[in-house]
Design an enzyme around this catalytic site. Sequence first.
Site, PDB file in Angstrom:
ATOM      1  N   HIS A 238      -8.996   1.499  -5.575  1.00 53.33           N
ATOM      2  CA  HIS A 238      -8.069   0.726  -4.743  1.00 53.33           C
ATOM      3  C   HIS A 238      -6.653   1.197  -4.999  1.00 53.33           C
ATOM      4  CE1 HIS A 238     -11.286  -1.997  -3.746  1.00 53.33           C
ATOM      5  NE2 HIS A 238     -11.594  -2.020  -5.033  1.00 53.33           N
TER       6      HIS A 238
ATOM      7  N   HIS B 159     -15.307  -6.592  -1.063  1.00 55.03           N
ATOM      8  CA  HIS B 159     -15.465  -7.982  -1.486  1.00 55.03           C
ATOM      9  C   HIS B 159     -16.622  -8.690  -0.780  1.00 55.03           C
ATOM     10  CE1 HIS B 159     -11.564  -6.866  -2.987  1.00 55.03           C
ATOM     11  NE2 HIS B 159     -11.105  -6.706  -1.744  1.00 55.03           N
TER      12      HIS B 159
ATOM     13  N   SER C 159      -3.957  -0.838  -4.379  1.00 55.36           N
ATOM     14  CA  SER C 159      -3.273  -1.994  -4.970  1.00 55.36           C
ATOM     15  C   SER C 159      -4.077  -2.495  -6.168  1.00 55.36           C
ATOM     16  CB  SER C 159      -3.142  -3.108  -3.925  1.00 55.36           C
ATOM     17  OG  SER C 159      -4.423  -3.582  -3.548  1.00 55.36           O
TER      18      SER C 159
ATOM     19  N   TYR D 138       0.795  -1.232   0.000  1.00 59.78           N
ATOM     20  CA  TYR D 138       0.000   0.000   0.000  1.00 59.78           C
ATOM     21  C   TYR D 138       0.830   1.287   0.000  1.00 59.78           C
ATOM     22  CZ  TYR D 138      -3.713  -3.311   1.074  1.00 59.78           C
ATOM     23  OH  TYR D 138      -4.586  -4.365   1.020  1.00 59.78           O
TER      24      TYR D 138
ATOM     25  N   ASP E 215     -25.965  -1.909  -1.545  1.00 55.16           N
ATOM     26  CA  ASP E 215     -27.346  -1.417  -1.515  1.00 55.16           C
ATOM     27  C   ASP E 215     -27.386   0.096  -1.303  1.00 55.16           C
ATOM     28  OD1 ASP E 215     -28.333  -3.953  -1.924  1.00 55.16           O
ATOM     29  OD2 ASP E 215     -28.921  -4.300   0.155  1.00 55.16           O
TER      30      ASP E 215
ATOM     31  N   ARG F 219      -9.927 -11.238  -3.583  1.00 56.09           N
ATOM     32  CA  ARG F 219      -9.947  -9.785  -3.823  1.00 56.09           C
ATOM     33  C   ARG F 219     -10.388  -9.445  -5.243  1.00 56.09           C
ATOM     34  NH1 ARG F 219      -7.379  -7.663   0.704  1.00 56.09           N
ATOM     35  NH2 ARG F 219      -5.815  -9.111   1.472  1.00 56.09           N
TER      36      ARG F 219
ATOM     37  N   ASN G  87     -13.032   3.986  -1.433  1.00 59.04           N
ATOM     38  CA  ASN G  87     -12.183   2.819  -1.228  1.00 59.04           C
ATOM     39  C   ASN G  87     -12.790   2.087  -0.037  1.00 59.04           C
ATOM     40  OD1 ASN G  87     -10.317   0.853  -0.740  1.00 59.04           O
ATOM     41  ND2 ASN G  87      -8.524   2.185  -0.955  1.00 59.04           N
TER      42      ASN G  87
HETATM   43  C1  DQA Z   1      -7.720  -2.141  -0.937  1.00 60.93           C
HETATM   44  C2  DQA Z   1      -7.748  -3.569  -1.470  1.00 60.93           C
HETATM   45  C3  DQA Z   1      -8.633  -4.433  -0.588  1.00 60.93           C
HETATM   46  O1  DQA Z   1      -8.646  -5.773  -1.074  1.00 60.93           O
HETATM   47  C4  DQA Z   1      -8.106  -4.455   0.824  1.00 60.93           C
HETATM   48  O2  DQA Z   1      -8.963  -5.204   1.660  1.00 60.93           O
HETATM   49  C5  DQA Z   1      -7.898  -3.083   1.373  1.00 60.93           C
HETATM   50  C6  DQA Z   1      -7.293  -2.084   0.515  1.00 60.93           C
HETATM   51  C7  DQA Z   1      -6.740  -1.237  -1.745  1.00 60.93           C
HETATM   52  O3  DQA Z   1      -6.863  -0.024  -1.648  1.00 60.93           O
HETATM   53  O4  DQA Z   1      -5.857  -1.765  -2.422  1.00 60.93           O
HETATM   54  O5  DQA Z   1      -8.169  -2.815   2.536  1.00 60.93           O
HETATM   55  O6  DQA Z   1      -9.014  -1.580  -1.072  1.00 60.93           O
END
Ligand code: DQA
Length: 140
Positions: A97, A77, A99, A22, A84, A108, A71
């Site tokens: 995201h 997931h 990542s 991250y 909703d 993911r 985010n």
């Molecule tokens: C995330 C990716 C998600 O899978 C993970 O649970 C996060 C960060 C990202 O910003 O890459 O908490 O949302």
Amino acid sequence: MRIGVINGPNLNLLGKREPSVYGDKSLNKLLEHLKKSNSETEILDFQSNVEGELINTLQEWDGKVQGIILNAGGYTHTSIAIRDAISAIDTPVIEVHLSNVHAREEFRQNSVIAEVCVGVITGFGPTSYQLALEYFKNKK
Ligand code: DQA
């Protein structure tokens, strides 16, 4: 223009949370940079580890901002309730995201919210937020 940025669970730990995935920038620094680079846009921000608080904010900001950058962290997931809420409001939401979720664990790679969002931006680090903002800025 007023845009809202919502960050979900564990994103308050940015900078010290798995920096190889991250990055080493804190959430405060990321938001500060986003606000400075887009000073003509009013950017509201909210972070919570609590699912219901994310939903409350989506509902509260509906109609008060022109777009929401979300985010949802791990809730991306799993959370039908956040999905909703996005469906229930009129304000367009972009899923972002840091990542590249498609290059990571299989769980993911499924987003339960993507379908009700305008689009998804994943894998560009803090630039993911900037790219989402560009969409709202360019939108007529
Ligand atoms: C995330 C990716 C998600 O899978 C993970 O649970 C996060 C960060 C990202 O910003 O890459 O908490 O949302």
